[in-house]
Motif scaffolding. Structure first.
Motif, mmCIF file in Angstrom:
data_model
loop_
_atom_site.group_PDB
_atom_site.id
_atom_site.type_symbol
_atom_site.label_atom_id
_atom_site.label_comp_id
_atom_site.label_asym_id
_atom_site.label_seq_id
_atom_site.Cartn_x
_atom_site.Cartn_y
_atom_site.Cartn_z
ATOM 1 N N MET A 40 0.834 -1.203 0.000
ATOM 2 C CA MET A 40 0.000 0.000 0.000
ATOM 3 C C MET A 40 0.870 1.255 0.000
ATOM 4 S SD MET A 40 -3.066 -0.517 2.760
ATOM 5 C CE MET A 40 -4.519 -1.463 2.330
ATOM 6 N N ASN A 41 0.438 2.268 -0.732
ATOM 7 C CA ASN A 41 1.132 3.539 -0.585
ATOM 8 C C ASN A 41 0.466 4.332 0.552
ATOM 9 O OD1 ASN A 41 -1.118 5.013 -1.596
ATOM 10 N ND2 ASN A 41 -0.430 4.698 -3.721
ATOM 11 N N SER A 42 1.028 5.479 0.853
ATOM 12 C CA SER A 42 0.542 6.223 2.033
ATOM 13 C C SER A 42 -0.918 6.619 1.895
ATOM 14 C CB SER A 42 1.406 7.469 2.243
ATOM 15 O OG SER A 42 2.665 7.097 2.739
ATOM 16 N N LEU A 43 -1.320 7.059 0.707
ATOM 17 C CA LEU A 43 -2.704 7.490 0.536
ATOM 18 C C LEU A 43 -3.666 6.311 0.724
ATOM 19 C CD1 LEU A 43 -4.646 9.786 -0.076
ATOM 20 C CD2 LEU A 43 -4.406 9.279 -2.505
ATOM 21 N N ASP A 67 3.277 9.200 6.610
ATOM 22 C CA ASP A 67 2.272 9.015 5.571
ATOM 23 C C ASP A 67 1.605 10.304 5.103
ATOM 24 O OD1 ASP A 67 2.348 6.149 5.195
ATOM 25 O OD2 ASP A 67 1.619 6.006 7.248
ATOM 26 N N CYS A 68 2.272 11.423 5.280
ATOM 27 C CA CYS A 68 1.676 12.662 4.750
ATOM 28 C C CYS A 68 2.770 13.681 4.480
ATOM 29 C CB CYS A 68 0.666 13.247 5.732
ATOM 30 S SG CYS A 68 1.415 13.952 7.209
ATOM 31 N N LEU A 69 2.401 14.664 3.700
ATOM 32 C CA LEU A 69 3.186 15.888 3.565
ATOM 33 C C LEU A 69 2.310 17.013 4.108
ATOM 34 C CD1 LEU A 69 4.495 15.124 -0.008
ATOM 35 C CD2 LEU A 69 5.945 15.320 2.036
ATOM 36 N N VAL A 85 0.794 10.214 -1.836
ATOM 37 C CA VAL A 85 0.929 10.702 -0.459
ATOM 38 C C VAL A 85 -0.084 11.819 -0.223
ATOM 39 C CG1 VAL A 85 2.509 11.627 1.270
ATOM 40 C CG2 VAL A 85 3.401 10.318 -0.669
ATOM 41 N N PRO A 86 -0.887 11.722 0.816
ATOM 42 C CA PRO A 86 -1.809 12.835 1.086
ATOM 43 C C PRO A 86 -1.046 14.097 1.483
ATOM 44 C CG PRO A 86 -1.949 11.173 2.834
ATOM 45 C CD PRO A 86 -1.052 10.610 1.766
#
Lengths: 352, 229
Positions: free
Chosen positions: A1-4, A61-63, A133-134
């Motif tokens: 899974m990716n972060s989003l 898991d975010c920017l 990435v969210p």
């Protein structure tokens, strides 16, 4: 899974591969680039680069496009005071006289340099991260912005005894908040963190919240064209958790002063909406944690709120203090990746 | 169940009020202005202090909100201001106390503490917002003995260490009492910055000052956390 995917799965009240992890170090980007805090925030490129480097280091898991809280009142003409070892702070509230509320006009987002800088950083982050990435944007709620516009004491006086001025202030602040949040979404933000500390039960009683901050949030969030997370910036939320869910927010950022397990029980209770929790590592104490303490705190938070999804591990304030050592941020990251893998079978073993 | 069981709190309160009223009546009938004023002051404090202490305890438990703490302190101060203005305007009496916000422009905490202390007849100098070196200089120049410092941000709280160290280096025997959000989230921070005590709320500050007064704060009393002892 990716972060989003990880975040969206958890927000859907299901278990992804790992507990999603939002590390929110805003000032540490300046350390990464070897710049002073003031210089760092002077250019959008610095903040975008800092965020990307921090994520590469800590694998969260975010920017986060957040510069500093008073950037919104800077847009209204407020003075900003930079510090070498802390977040930029607002100076004297720019509304010296509450009657000046009548003269307020909503600043144009596009024509305000400090806000344009944030939008540019958001676009740069979006270019780099794509859809994996969210990107979390930030808007201070119309109900909480007056703390920086007027100061706490004058704001309480207006809120409690000047309904005419309060209504006018909320009108202009709502227009600003909606425009600002939607501009960030257009620039590439995935969701908006709606900072609303004044609504917390730490600051006003629940009954007053239901008459004020609640109604304002319902109106405002409905006009924001994307998902929102309500953050109470270390304030308590338990007495108003149901109300928060009814505002339309998807996530609530919770305080280290409250028990994650109790909050989780409340949000999981039958018939309640699908609200997710964000929190609640103590950012102030974090400064003097050892790596072992950091690991223990992460484990405790995951054990209390991780099962079944609906939880994102984060600090409790929305901004990691400058004084928190890199070693501790790394220890937190390592602990999430060691203990946050679903299914969380170790919790039962630890409890036995 | 007898009548006393049904009204456990009302009877003693009424009795206490009755005695106070009789004493005041006699003082007024005797034209004893000083005693009348003293009785009125004591009566106000006997009601106000426990109420503010309950409000402070409720704030600690998360049952009372900051807006309520603020308004309660303002109301008490206003009443005392209107009823006993000389109590507020009197020159500072020993110990000399000052209050300041260090480096922040958020004044609410300072204002609440000031209101509660003034409501209880404690005079203090208000320095507003100052930087650490300015606060040291003012404290020394005014011969302050007890310095209350409020902060909102962690960097400001950490700078209290500069103040305590600067005062110590100057040989001043100033007791620094700290409060504000960073101290609520880290119960060891007040010791780290060299404070004498930490108040978690305004009534803590009042209790600490009263403890210091009753136990002669010039002695070598250990540091303490407000509300914990």
């Amino acid at each position: 899974m990716n972060s989003l995917q990880r975040v969206l799965t958890s927000l859907g009240q299901s278990e992804p591969d790992y507990v999603p992890f939002f590390l929110l170090p805003t000032l540490h980007g300046a350390k990464e680039l070897g710049l002073s805090i003031e210089k760092y925030f002077s250019e959008a490129e610095n903040v975008a680069e800092g965020q990307l480097r921090l994520r590469a280091r800590y694998h969260h898991d975010c920017l986060y496009n957040f510069f500093y809280a008073p950037i919104e009142v800077e847009a209204w003409g407020a003075e900003i005071i930079f510090s070498p070892d802390g977040p930029p702070n607002s100076g004297q509230p720019f509304l010296a006289n509450p009657e000046d509320i009548q003269k307020l006009h909503v600043p144009s987002i596009e024509e305000t340099p400090c806000l344009s800088k944030v939008l540019k950083a958001t676009r740069l982050l979006k270019q780099a991260a794509g859809d994996e990435v969210p990107i979390i944007g930030v808007a201070v709620s119309p109900f909480s912005l007056p703390v920086m516009q007027l100061g706490f004491d004058k704001y309480f006086d207006v809120m409690l005894s000047r309904p005419d001025l309060f209504e006018r202030l909320m009108q202009v602040n709502e227009e600003f908040c909606v425009a600002w949040a939607n501009a960030q979404l257009t620039a590439g933000a995935t969701a908006i963190c709606y900072f609303d500390p004044v609504s917390s039960s730490t600051i006003i009683p629940p009954a007053l919240y239901r008459q004020t901050g609640y109604e304002i949030a319902r109106r405002t969030l409905a006009r924001i064209h994307g998902p929102t997370a309500t953050h109470l910036a270390s304030g308590r939320c338990l007495p108003i958790l149901d109300d928060l869910a009814q505002t339309g927010t998807a996530i609530v950022g919770v305080s280290a002063l409250e028990d994650l397990a109790e909050l989780k029980t409340v949000v999981c209770a039958a018939g309640r909406s699908r609200l997710s929790l964000l929190g609640n590592l103590n950012g102030i104490e974090m400064r003097r944690w050892t790596p072992r303490q950091a690991e223990a705190q992460v484990k405790a938070a995951i054990a209390k709120a991780g099962r079944g999804g609906g939880f994102i591990l984060c600090d409790n304030h929305g901004e990691i203090p400058w004084q928190v050592p890199d070693q501790i941020l790394m220890a937190i990251s390592d602990a999430v990746h060691q203990w946050g893998a679903y299914p969380l079978k170790w919790i039962e073993n630890d409890q036995e | 169940m007898n009548d006393a069981d049904q009204q456990p709190a009302v009877v003693p309160t009424a009795a206490m009020n009755s005695i106070a009223i009789e004493d005041l009546t006699q003082a007024l009938l005797s034209l004893d202005r000083l005693t009348a004023k003293t009785l009125l002051t004591q009566s106000a404090e006997s009601l106000m202090v426990p109420a503010l202490e309950q409000i402070g305890a409720g704030w600690e438990r998360g049952e009372v909100a900051l807006s309520q703490v603020y308004m309660a302190s303002r109301i008490c101060e206003d009443i005392i201001n209107q009823t006993f203005p000389s109590q507020i305007t009197a020159a500072a009496q020993p110990p000399r106390i000052a209050i300041a916000v260090l480096e922040d422009f958020h004044q609410l905490g300072k204002r609440i503490v000031s209101s509660v202390l003034r409501s209880n007849g404690i005079t203090l100098l208000d320095y507003g917002t100052l930087k650490a070196d300015e606060l040291i200089q003012r404290t020394l120049a005014d011969h302050i003995e007890i310095l209350l410092i409020s902060t909102l941000m962690l960097p400001s709280a950490l700078k209290i260490k500069l103040v305590t160290a600067g005062l110590a280096a100057a040989g001043a025997q100033v007791k620094v009492i700290v409060g504000g959000a960073p101290f609520r989230f880290d119960d060891q921070l007040w010791q780290e910055v060299g404070a004498y005590a930490m108040g978690k709320n305004a009534s803590d500050a009042l209790a600490i000052l009263r403890d210091m007064s009753s136990e002669n704060y010039h002695g070598n009393k250990d540091c303490r956390e407000g509300g914990a002892q």
